[in-house]
Design a protein around this motif. Structure first.
Motif, PDB file in Angstrom:
ATOM      1  N   ILE A 182     -69.222  28.847   1.596  1.00 33.48           N
ATOM      2  CA  ILE A 182     -68.320  28.993   2.734  1.00 33.48           C
ATOM      3  C   ILE A 182     -68.842  30.115   3.633  1.00 33.48           C
ATOM      4  O   ILE A 182     -69.092  31.233   3.167  1.00 33.48           O
ATOM      5  CB  ILE A 182     -66.885  29.324   2.282  1.00 33.48           C
ATOM      6  CG1 ILE A 182     -66.354  28.229   1.349  1.00 33.48           C
ATOM      7  CG2 ILE A 182     -65.973  29.475   3.499  1.00 33.48           C
ATOM      8  CD1 ILE A 182     -66.224  26.865   1.989  1.00 33.48           C
ATOM      9  N   PHE A 183     -69.012  29.808   4.908  1.00 34.81           N
ATOM     10  CA  PHE A 183     -69.381  30.823   5.894  1.00 34.81           C
ATOM     11  C   PHE A 183     -68.114  31.273   6.619  1.00 34.81           C
ATOM     12  O   PHE A 183     -67.395  30.458   7.195  1.00 34.81           O
ATOM     13  CB  PHE A 183     -70.385  30.261   6.901  1.00 34.81           C
ATOM     14  CG  PHE A 183     -71.757  30.055   6.333  1.00 34.81           C
ATOM     15  CD1 PHE A 183     -72.727  31.039   6.437  1.00 34.81           C
ATOM     16  CD2 PHE A 183     -72.071  28.870   5.678  1.00 34.81           C
ATOM     17  CE1 PHE A 183     -73.991  30.850   5.912  1.00 34.81           C
ATOM     18  CE2 PHE A 183     -73.337  28.671   5.146  1.00 34.81           C
ATOM     19  CZ  PHE A 183     -74.298  29.665   5.262  1.00 34.81           C
ATOM     20  N   GLY A 184     -67.868  32.564   6.587  1.00 36.88           N
ATOM     21  CA  GLY A 184     -66.690  33.112   7.228  1.00 36.88           C
ATOM     22  C   GLY A 184     -66.971  33.554   8.649  1.00 36.88           C
ATOM     23  O   GLY A 184     -67.910  33.087   9.311  1.00 36.88           O
ATOM     24  N   GLU A 185     -66.187  34.479   9.102  1.00 40.17           N
ATOM     25  CA  GLU A 185     -66.296  34.986  10.469  1.00 40.17           C
ATOM     26  C   GLU A 185     -67.677  35.609  10.694  1.00 40.17           C
ATOM     27  O   GLU A 185     -68.217  36.301   9.825  1.00 40.17           O
ATOM     28  CB  GLU A 185     -65.198  36.023  10.720  1.00 40.17           C
ATOM     29  CG  GLU A 185     -65.091  36.475  12.154  1.00 40.17           C
ATOM     30  CD  GLU A 185     -63.922  37.421  12.382  1.00 40.17           C
ATOM     31  OE1 GLU A 185     -63.793  37.947  13.493  1.00 40.17           O
ATOM     32  OE2 GLU A 185     -63.139  37.629  11.423  1.00 40.17           O
ATOM     33  N   GLU A 205     -69.313  33.988   2.281  1.00 36.12           N
ATOM     34  CA  GLU A 205     -68.258  34.459   1.390  1.00 36.12           C
ATOM     35  C   GLU A 205     -68.728  34.411  -0.059  1.00 36.12           C
ATOM     36  O   GLU A 205     -69.642  33.654  -0.410  1.00 36.12           O
ATOM     37  CB  GLU A 205     -66.999  33.612   1.582  1.00 36.12           C
ATOM     38  CG  GLU A 205     -66.401  33.726   2.983  1.00 36.12           C
ATOM     39  CD  GLU A 205     -65.075  33.000   3.122  1.00 36.12           C
ATOM     40  OE1 GLU A 205     -64.593  32.430   2.110  1.00 36.12           O
ATOM     41  OE2 GLU A 205     -64.525  32.990   4.228  1.00 36.12           O
TER      42      GLU A 205
END
Length: 482
Positions: free
Chosen positions: A325-328, A333
């Motif tokens: 998961i790629f966050g902001e 993540e």
């Protein structure tokens, strides 16, 4: 006297329905690297195999005998097809000059209008070789008959281990190779042993000199990815036991840096995958590869789950898969590694002729490569099948129902059958296939049986029945008729 026992079922090792990890449990696979091609994911790995002492006891994996790679593939990320091994190094390999083949990295590039595939491999820590093919499954040849990365290249001085390659073909077609590892004495915090180097247009030569990558606590397992215009260089940290600065990766973790250019400058970010021991109660080295498939990012990594379940962890590793998961701002993540694995990408088509070495789960079987095969026969088959052994397929789509199931078998016995069950190992039996004596394990025949009413999406289990403690038959393929 042996008796047929239709209640007996072989227990699976490590991987149990409905879980997705480890990806396969009938063989090992370490240092995984992914290729996405024609809507399939191919995973190439170091071919860990048991080593034994003079008394026949399994010993620690010393890696010194490994000269083949192992390959599996999937279109749905839950059912995996075994493609056997690639003979890379040694007298029987494509690169006869090399002793070992570890930690493969694979790339695909169209050259002169033709698909070309390149596997870069570590010849232990001495140098890095390359083999090529027109197919992701070979045959493979060594195009240069020497290392592509060796100690006489500019920029590699001071790198203890020339190994663990990673490869990127950028949007403009330029290739880049990443490699290196080890810790010079006293340089735990900044070993300065990771390197990047541009590849020639042919992907089998290098351009210029190797550039250092400032990876804190660098040890091994370099990886490279491009996302939204940013380059992500990831790696495994070393096992230094002293105090570490705040924000530094802990021992044996996967961390990463980012850059706007494939060869830097690089900025350290953070770690995002802890050591396998944090998740699976069996520690060891940590090796990974990230890839994008159908708009979702994944990470392949290894852990000693299968060997630990056998009571002989000893450094024998198996490939796992979890979502990334790629966050902001593109931050990766923290990964939660687990036995559950990833969700299916799509349902499975049971109407095609399916190689029997395709499976989501199994218990008791082995895989054998046939000799002297022709194009009409599969190269790999299920073997060593005994009463109570089984394989399972996840999420088969029977939207068009099924009237018949057809299997390709070879047998030298008169007492064998296959139960086809749905949804679980003790689920309803929709067909029973009696396996005849085909005249020997080298004589193949197609056998069919009718199927009771079925529709919708179901897990399918092929449960093998016969006389206890007797090898029953071999299975090459199966399919359902609409």
């Amino acid at each position: 006297m042996n008796q047929k026992n239709n209640e007996q079922l072989t227990e699976p090792i490590a991987k149990k329905p409905p879980y997705g990890n480890p990806l396969v449990s009938h063989k090992f696979g370490a240092d995984p690297y992914a290729l996405v091609y024609n809507d399939r994911v191919y995973l190439y790995a170091t071919n860990d195999e048991f080593e034994y002492d003079e008394e026949g006891n399994i010993t620690e994996n010393k890696y010194g005998n490994i000269n083949t790679l192992t390959v599996i593939s999937s279109a749905d990320l839950v059912n995996w097809t075994d493609h056997g091994v690639i003979k890379v190094a040694g007298p029987n390999g494509a690169a006869k000059w090399a002793v070992n083949s570890w930690a493969p990295a694979i790339a695909h590039k169209v050259i002169d209008g033709k698909d070309k595939f390149f596997i870069y491999f570590a010849n232990n820590g001495s140098n890095i070789g390359v083999v090529t093919s027109d197919s992701p499954l070979g045959p493979w040849v060594d195009p240069i008959n020497k290392p592509i990365i060796s100690r006489d290249l500019p920029g590699v001085q001071g790198v203890p281990w020339l190994f663990d390659p990673a490869v990127l073909v950028d949007d403009d077609g330029t290739g880049y190779l990443y490699f290196g590892g080890g810790v010079p004495e006293g340089e735990f915090e900044m070993p300065n042993t990771a390197r990047s180097m541009q590849l020639g247009d042919d992907m089998i030569s290098v351009v210029g000199e190797a550039k250092p990558i400032p990876a804190p606590f660098m040890f091994e397992s370099g990886g490279i990815n491009k996302r939204d215009g940013l380059y992500y260089y990831s790696y495994c940290s070393n096992f230094f036991t002293g105090e570490r600065p705040e924000g530094a990766p802990a021992a044996g973790e996967i961390a990463y840096l980012i850059s706007e250019n494939p060869m830097g400058p690089w900025t350290y970010q953070k770690s995002f995958l802890k050591n396998p021991g944090h998740f699976f109660d069996v520690s060891g080295n940590n090796h990974h590869a990230m890839f994008k498939f159908k708009d979702t990012w994944y990470i392949a990594y290894h852990a000693q789950t299968v060997s630990a379940a056998m009571g002989v962890s000893n450094g024998y590793r198996s490939t796992h898969l979890n979502e990334v998961i790629f966050g902001e701002n593109g931050v990766i993540e923290d990964i939660k590694a687990d036995m559950q694995g990833v969700k299916k990408v799509k349902d499975f088509n049971p109407y095609e002729t399916v190689s029997a070495v395709t499976m989501a789960w199994q218990a008791g079987i082995n895989v054998k490569e046939l000799e002297n095969t022709d194009a009409s026969q599969p190269n790999l088959v299920l073997t060593d099948i005994e009463n109570g052994d089984w394989i399972g397929i996840a999420s088969a789509d029977f939207s068009d129902g099924a009237s018949e199931v057809i299997v390709k078998v070879a047998s030298d016995a008169n007492d064998g059958s296959i139960e086809v069950r749905i949804d679980s190992l003790d689920g309803d039996i929709i067909s029973t296939i009696d396996v005849p004596n085909t005249g020997g394990l080298d004589n193949w025949d197609h056998v069919s049986a009718s199927v009771s009413e079925i529709e919708g999406v179901h897990d399918i289990y092929f449960v093998f029945r016969g006389v206890n403690d007797q090898t029953l038959f071999q299975l090459a393929s199966w399919s359902f008729k609409k």
